[in-house]
Design an enzyme around this catalytic site. Structure first.
Site, PDB file in Angstrom:
ATOM      1  N   CYS A 192     -11.200   0.524  24.628  1.00 34.90           N
ATOM      2  CA  CYS A 192     -11.888   1.810  24.660  1.00 34.90           C
ATOM      3  C   CYS A 192     -11.582   2.659  23.425  1.00 34.90           C
ATOM      4  O   CYS A 192     -12.275   3.627  23.164  1.00 34.90           O
ATOM      5  CB  CYS A 192     -11.492   2.589  25.912  1.00 34.90           C
ATOM      6  SG  CYS A 192     -11.823   1.712  27.437  1.00 34.90           S
ATOM      7  N   SER A 248       0.830  -1.191   0.000  1.00 39.96           N
ATOM      8  CA  SER A 248       0.000   0.000   0.000  1.00 39.96           C
ATOM      9  C   SER A 248       0.871   1.250   0.000  1.00 39.96           C
ATOM     10  O   SER A 248       1.811   1.362   0.774  1.00 39.96           O
ATOM     11  CB  SER A 248      -0.880  -0.013   1.253  1.00 39.96           C
ATOM     12  OG  SER A 248      -1.606   1.180   1.328  1.00 39.96           O
TER      13      SER A 248
HETATM   14  S1  FES Z   1     -14.803   2.959  26.487  1.00 39.82           S
HETATM   15 FE1  FES Z   1     -13.919   1.766  28.005  1.00 39.82          FE
HETATM   16  S2  FES Z   1     -14.318   2.953  29.785  1.00 39.82           S
HETATM   17 FE2  FES Z   1     -15.053   4.164  28.216  1.00 39.82          FE
END
Ligand code: FES
Lengths: 391, 146
Positions: A322, A196
């Site tokens: 997260c 790429s």
């Molecule tokens: S996304 Fe994991 S604590 Fe907020």
């Protein structure tokens, strides 16, 4: 911004942009056209192809231009699967990029058996399992050259010895290594390779799939006679020119650049790991891309570190659940057996051409404070205890 | 991640961070979605079982989680501080996200933990003073679902 996210994408080199510019307006005819203007564009495309072939030690007609790594991976997996034949097994590794993993999983729908070979604690594919899994029913084996998250390099030659023994096609996603380290397709025993442009200072939206002669694969897009009828659609001429130029620069500069980046990367790790306790390096200590540093910081979470780094004008990435849209921690780290909380606290710095020693020293100077601040908030961190029992 | 200014402010300068010796109540909740953790400590005054009279006079928290989770904990701690237990029991995740000027959709789940962990701390307090009956009426952390 101190940009340390080169494995995600790289800025296009100014020399590349300069090479591309004439091909937006001045030389903008269709390479399939007979007239002179078209033939000029054709020449540019073919000369880029020759540069790629030179860099990868393959033949020019083994190179098919695509829109990038994801498309190349898709053609490699689906194209070989759809080309027919009796073999019904696809073997890949647990730490592949999603462009390969998800495509393989999709082929399950079409009656293919998919096997994901596990990796060891450093992220190196388990050759014993691979050896057992690859058999005479195996159509394709797809194992990446270097992993984008941890940088670990795979034993490509060993993998290709196994595939050759069983007549299976060997595809490697080399998106993270092309232009960064020497690649010799024939002597590495590679049958198909994805690359790429934007991962090594070329433009986004262009890449290539290399397919050795004799390999059968179906096109994904049908239409005109472009790219030996394997990838229909008018060529992205400026992009292809840019890809050629970025390869030309890489051929000249990659050796020196690799050494420079390795030094900077090691300086970064040295600086951080002497100032911050309870870190764990992710990936192989030596068999690893020179520019990649991935480690976990105990007791804290990755996104919060990224935000703090961002406030200091430093751009990095993390394998924390997260930070992913799916809220799942990095499949690469989990496959290596990294515990969930450590995957949560993982951080990746990936260096590149425009980083300097000053950049690295700035990170070394601010990072310990960030960790200290976040650990002070963390319920998992007990300084009095952990201070006494350092690992 | 597109966070509001309020979120960034609470993330960079979280209020009421810390632990508490001899707290009247503590509550810890984990986030089943991504494995984060939040602990709240509360001091109650007066130490009565009358929910309209007893107030959270001091509150502390610690969080292992993303930027949103830290901001949520900080905002929830501010909202609970000085309020009567019945007021705090009425607090919802929406009050916290509204207070933060919203959260990105993928981060909405992080807003659960703040209020839940404070409620868990109140339950702990009520249990300690012998009012399990009241404690049982409050929903704290979600029960493990596997
Ligand atoms: S996304 Fe994991 S604590 Fe907020």
């Amino acid at each position: 911004m101190i940009y340390l996210d080169y494995n995600a994408t790289t800025p296009t080199d100014q020399r590349v942009i300069k090479a591309m510019l004439p091909y937006f307006h001045d030389i903008s005819a269709n390479p399939s056209s007979i007239h002179n203007a078209g033939q000029k564009a054709r020449q540019a495309v073919e000369s880029a192809r020759a540069t790629l072939a030179k860099m990868l030690k393959c033949q020019t007609d083994e190179i098919y231009f695509t829109s990038g790594g994801t498309e190349s991976d898709n053609i490699a997996v689906k194209g070989t699967a759809f080309a027919g034949g009796k073999r019904k097994k696809i073997v890949t590794s647990a730490i592949e990029h999603h462009a390969v993993l998800t495509t393989c999983e999709y082929m399950h729908k079409f009656g293919f058996e998919i096997v994901k070979v596990p990796v060891d604690q450093y992220g190196i594919v388990d050759l014993n399992v691979l050896e057992k899994e690859v058999d005479d029913d195996t159509l394709l084996v797809s194992v990446m050259h270097a992993n984008n998250e941890i940088g670990t390099l795979q034993p490509i030659r060993e993998v290709s010895k196994i595939t050759q023994r069983h007549g299976a096609i060997f595809h490697t996603d080399a998106v993270q290594t092309v232009g960064k380290m020497p690649i010799d397709i024939p002597s590495m025993g590679i049958d198909m390779l994805s690359l790429s442009g934007h991962k090594f200072y070329g433009p986004k939206g262009v890449g290539a799939l290399v397919v050795r002669k004799g390999m059968r694969f179906d096109p994904l897009s049908h239409g005109g006679h472009h790219e030996q009828r394997k990838r229909a659609g008018t060529e992205n001429v400026p992009g292809i020119v840019g890809l050629g130029k970025t390869c030309e620069i890489a051929i000249d500069e990659m050796d020196a650049e690799e050494k420079r980046l390795r030094k900077l990367r090691d300086r970064l790790w040295q600086g951080i790991s002497t100032k911050v306790s309870e870190l764990k390096l992710n990936g192989h200590p030596e068999k690893r891309l020179a520019n990649t540093l991935n480690f976990s910081v105990k007791y804290i979470e990755g996104e919060s570190m990224l935000l703090q780094l961002n406030m200091n004008d430093i751009g990095a990435s993390s394998g924390s659940a997260c930070t992913s849209g799916s809220l799942e921690a990095s499949h690469v780290l989990l496959a290596m057996g990294v515990p969930h909380d450590m995957a949560h606290g993982s951080l990746r710095f990936s260096l590149g051409r425009f980083n300097t020693e000053t950049d690295i020293d700035k990170v070394i100077s601010v990072f310990p404070g960030i960790v200290e601040k976040l650990r002070a908030i963390s319920p998992l961190y007990k300084p009095s205890i952990t201070g006494m029992h350092k690992e | 991640m597109q966070y509001s200014q309020k979120v960034m402010d609470h993330f960079m300068n979280p209020r009421n961070v810390g632990e508490m010796q001899d707290a009247d109540g503590t509550g810890t909740c984990g986030n089943p979605v991504c494995g984060d953790l939040m602990t709240f400590y509360v001091r109650i005054e007066p130490r009565t079982d009358e929910l309209e009279k007893a107030r959270i006079c001091e509150i502390r928290f610690k969080t292992f989680g993303c930027g949103a989770a830290i901001a949520v904990a900080s905002m929830a701690s501010e909202m609970a501080k000085g309020k009567t237990l019945s007021q705090v029991i009425d607090l919802s995740r929406n009050d916290v996200t509204d207070g933060l000027d919203g959260l990105p959709p993928v981060k909405m789940h992080c807003s659960n933990l703040g209020v839940q962990a404070i409620h868990e701390a109140i339950k702990d307090y009520l249990t300690k003073i012998g009012r399990q009956d009241l404690a049982e009426k409050i929903r704290g952390c979600p029960k493990e679902e596997h």
